[in-house]
Write an enzyme that holds these catalytic residues in place. Structure first.
Site, short mmCIF file in Angstrom:
data_model
loop_
_atom_site.label_atom_id
_atom_site.label_comp_id
_atom_site.label_asym_id
_atom_site.label_seq_id
_atom_site.Cartn_x
_atom_site.Cartn_y
_atom_site.Cartn_z
N TRP A 13 47.76 -23.49 -30.85
CA TRP A 13 47.80 -24.40 -31.99
C TRP A 13 46.40 -24.71 -32.52
CZ3 TRP A 13 52.13 -22.73 -31.72
CH2 TRP A 13 53.29 -23.28 -31.20
N ASN A 48 54.67 -22.99 -37.03
CA ASN A 48 55.50 -22.62 -35.89
C ASN A 48 56.96 -22.86 -36.21
OD1 ASN A 48 56.30 -22.04 -33.13
ND2 ASN A 48 56.56 -24.26 -32.89
N GLU A 49 57.74 -21.78 -36.28
CA GLU A 49 59.20 -21.81 -36.44
C GLU A 49 59.68 -22.64 -37.62
OE1 GLU A 49 60.48 -20.87 -31.84
OE2 GLU A 49 60.72 -22.93 -32.55
N TYR A 107 64.96 -16.08 -27.75
CA TYR A 107 65.39 -17.09 -26.78
C TYR A 107 66.92 -17.05 -26.62
CZ TYR A 107 60.71 -19.05 -26.80
OH TYR A 107 59.36 -19.22 -26.66
N GLU A 121 57.14 -14.91 -29.48
CA GLU A 121 57.54 -15.77 -28.36
C GLU A 121 58.74 -15.12 -27.70
OE1 GLU A 121 58.35 -19.90 -28.96
OE2 GLU A 121 56.67 -20.23 -30.33
N TRP A 135 55.98 -16.26 -23.77
CA TRP A 135 56.01 -17.72 -23.76
C TRP A 135 56.35 -18.12 -22.34
CZ3 TRP A 135 54.88 -21.29 -27.55
CH2 TRP A 135 55.14 -22.62 -27.22
#
Length: 460
Positions: free
Chosen positions: A117, A232-233, A313, A353, A395
Site C-alpha cells: 500500500w 485495491n479491488e 480466492y 493475489e 497473498w
C-alpha cells in the site's frame, strides 16, 4: 484482499541436503547449470545460482511489449508476493526492521515483485491525514520501503487507495467530503463525485511527485517501482451496469499517465466478468460477481491501462470449506483470463493475489502447496507458449514475529519448508526464462527440448 475475508537460508548453504519434488540438491544444481550452459542463446550478465539471480548494477524500468513485460529487451516474468503493511511498519522504529526482513526472505527464494500500500487515509499512522495533508514521517517511511526494495532487487506495485475500509479507502474520502459539506449518501460516490475525484487525483500527484528522502529519486522516475495500481479491488455495487466505475478508470488511468508516462499502470481488479461479456460470466465464482459494477474485459480496454490484474480466492468466493472444486476453479479462472488477455486485450495478466486461509474448514498445508503449484503450473503453460500469463503474487508473505497481523493467509517461510521449496523452484524456472534467452529468440533455438526437461518436470 477483502478486509473480511527469519532469515531464510539458501537451500544450498552449509552443504545441507534438501529435496525439491524428488530432485536432490546436487542433481538440481546440475540441471540448472546444465540448462544455463546449454541454453545461453542470448547474451546475459546474469548468473543463476540455484535459487538466486545475481544481477549487475543496472536497474532499468520494466516495460511492456504486446502481451509481455520486458526489462532491457528481455522477458520479465513475475514471481512475487504481497505484504501490504510495509509503510506502517516502517513508520515505527521498533518494527522497521521487519520491512528489511521480509525483503531479504523474499529475495532468498527468488521473489522479485512486491505489492504494497502507498496509502493510509485518515486512520492510525495515516499517510494522508486529510485531503492533501500528509504526515511527513509516514511519507519518509514509504521512502524507506522503496529504498529497501531496491537494495534487495525487488520491484514494487504501489496501490493508491482501497475499495475497503481498511487503511481508509473510499469510505474515508466520502467522510472527508461530508465534512466539507457535500451531500453524499453512498461510499460509491467516491467514483462519481467531482470533489472526491479531485481528492484522489491530488493524492496520486503527491505520491508520483514525491522525492525519496533516502535515494533522492522522484517516485515517477524510480525503476524500483514496477507499476501503479489505481485501487485495491474496486467495486461499485450501486451501478451494476459498470458505467460509473468505467468512467472513473478512464479518467484516472489517463491522469496517472499524464503525470508519469514511464511506469506501467493497472487497475487492481479482482477479475469478475460483467455485463459486456455475458458469455464469460460462466467463469465467475458466483452470480453476485456479475453485479458488483466491474467488467474485466471492458475495464481493461481503457486507454492508459497497461496490464490486467486478477485475484483468486475460491475459499471466500465459492465455499470456505476446502475441496477439489477450488483447484478446478482456480485453473479454469486463470485459463479464461489468460485467454482473454491474449485474444481481446493484447496485454499481460498478473494474478496479483492468491492464497488460502489456514482458518478454512479442512485446511492443511498440503492443500496450500497444491493450490500454489496449480497457479504456478498454469502460468508456466502460458509462458512456454509466449502467452499473456505474466506472473503471480502470493497473498501474503510475512516475516517471523508478525503473527498478530495474520488474516489466515500469511506464509512465514521459516515455518513452511515445503511451500518455500515450491516458491524457490518456480522462481528458478522464471529466472531461466528471464535471463537465458533473448526476446527475439522466443524459445525457437535448437536447445529448447533440453531446457523444457527442467522447466516442465512434473512436480507432483
Amino acid at each position: 484482499m477483502d478486509e473480511n475475508r527469519i532469515k531464510v537460508s539458501s537451500l544450498q548453504s552449509d552443504n545441507s541436503s534438501w529435496n525439491v519434488f524428488g530432485v536432490e540438491n546436487e542433481q538440481f544444481e546440475s540441471m540448472v547449470e546444465g540448462a544455463e550452459n546449454d541454453l545461453s542463446c542470448g547474451s546475459t550478465s546474469s548468473r543463476i545460482y540455484g535459487l538466486q539471480v545475481k544481477d549487475d548494477d543496472d536497474w532499468p524500468m520494466v516495460e511492456k511489449k504486446g502481451n509481455q513485460f520486458l526489462v532491457n529487451g528481455q522477458p520479465f516474468y513475475v514471481n512475487g508476493f504481497n505484504t501490504y503493511w510495509l509503510m506502517v511498519f516502517a513508520a515505527d522504529q521498533s518494527t522497521r526492521g521487519k520491512v528489511s526482513e521480509v525483503f531479504q526472505q523474499a529475495s532468498s527464494v527468488g521473489l522479485t515483485v512486491c505489492r504494497t500500500w502507498a496509502f493510509n487515509d485518515g486512520q492510525w499512522r495515516a499517510l494522508q491525514k486529510s485531503p492533501s495533508v500528509y504526515d511527513e514521517e509516514v511519507f519518509q517511511a514509504l521512502d524507506f520501503v522503496v529504498s529497501e526494495a531496491k537494495k534487495y532487487k525487488i520491484r514494487l506495485i504501489l496501490t493508491l487507495t482501497n475499495n475497503w475500509e481498511a487503511y481508509g479507502g473510499k469510505s474515508q474520502y466520502v467522510k472527508w467530503g461530508k465534512a466539507a459539506g457535500l451531500n453524499l449518501t453512498s461510499d460509491d460516490e467516491f467514483f462519481s463525485h467531482p470533489t472526491l475525484r479531485s481528492y484522489y487525483k491530488a493524492h496520486v500527484k503527491a505520491v508520483l511527485n514525491r522525492v525519496n528522502t533516502f535515494t533522492n529519486i522522484t517516485y515517477k522516475n524510480d525503476p524500483t517501482i514496477f507499476a501503479w495500481e489505481l485501487m485495491n479491488e474496486p467495486r461499485c455495487t450501486t451501478d451494476a451496469s459498470g458505467n460509473t466505475l468505467q468512467s472513473w478508470i478512464q479518467e484516472m488511468a489517463v491522469y496517472v499517465k499524464s503525470l508519469d508516462a514511464k511506469h506501467l499502470v493497472e487497475i487492481g481488479l479482482e477479475g469478475f466478468y460483467g455485463p459486456s461479456t455475458p458469455d464469460r460470466a460462466q467463469f465467475n465464482p458466483n452470480s453476485y460477481a456479475t453485479q458488483v459494477g466491474t467488467d474485466f474485459i471492458r475495464n481493461h480496454q481503457v486507454l492508459g491501462v497497461d496490464f490486467a490484474s486478477v485475484h483468486i480466492y475460491a475459499d471466500s468466493w465459492i465455499s470456505p470449506t476446502i475441496s477439489d472444486a477450488h483447484i478446478q476453479f482456480t485453473k479454469s479462472w486463470m485459463e479464461a483470463h489468460i485467454e482473454d488477455a491474449e485474444k481481446y486485450l493484447g496485454m499481460p495478466v498478473v494474478f496479483a493475489e492468491f492464497g488460502v486461509s489456514t482458518k478454512d474448514p479442512g485446511y492443511n498445508s498440503s492443500y496450500r502447496d497444491t493450490l500454489i503449484n496449480t497457479v504456478y503450473k498454469t502460468l508456466l503453460n502460458s509462458t512456454k507458449n509466449g502467452g499473456s500469463g505474466a506472473g503471480s503474487l502470493l497473498w501474503q508473505l510475512f516475516p517471523d514475529g508478525t503473527d498478530y497481523m495474520d488474516d489466515g493467509y500469511a506464509i512465514v517461510l521459516s515455518k513452511s519448508p515445503s511451500t518455500s521449496n515450491i516458491i524457490s523452484l518456480h522462481s528458478t524456472r522464471v529466472a531461466i526464462f528471464n535471463h537465458l534467452c533473448s526476446w527475439k529468440c522466443r524459445w525457437g533455438c535448437k536447445k529448447r527440448n533440453s531446457l523444457e526437461a527442467f522447466l516442465y518436470h512434473d512436480d507432483l
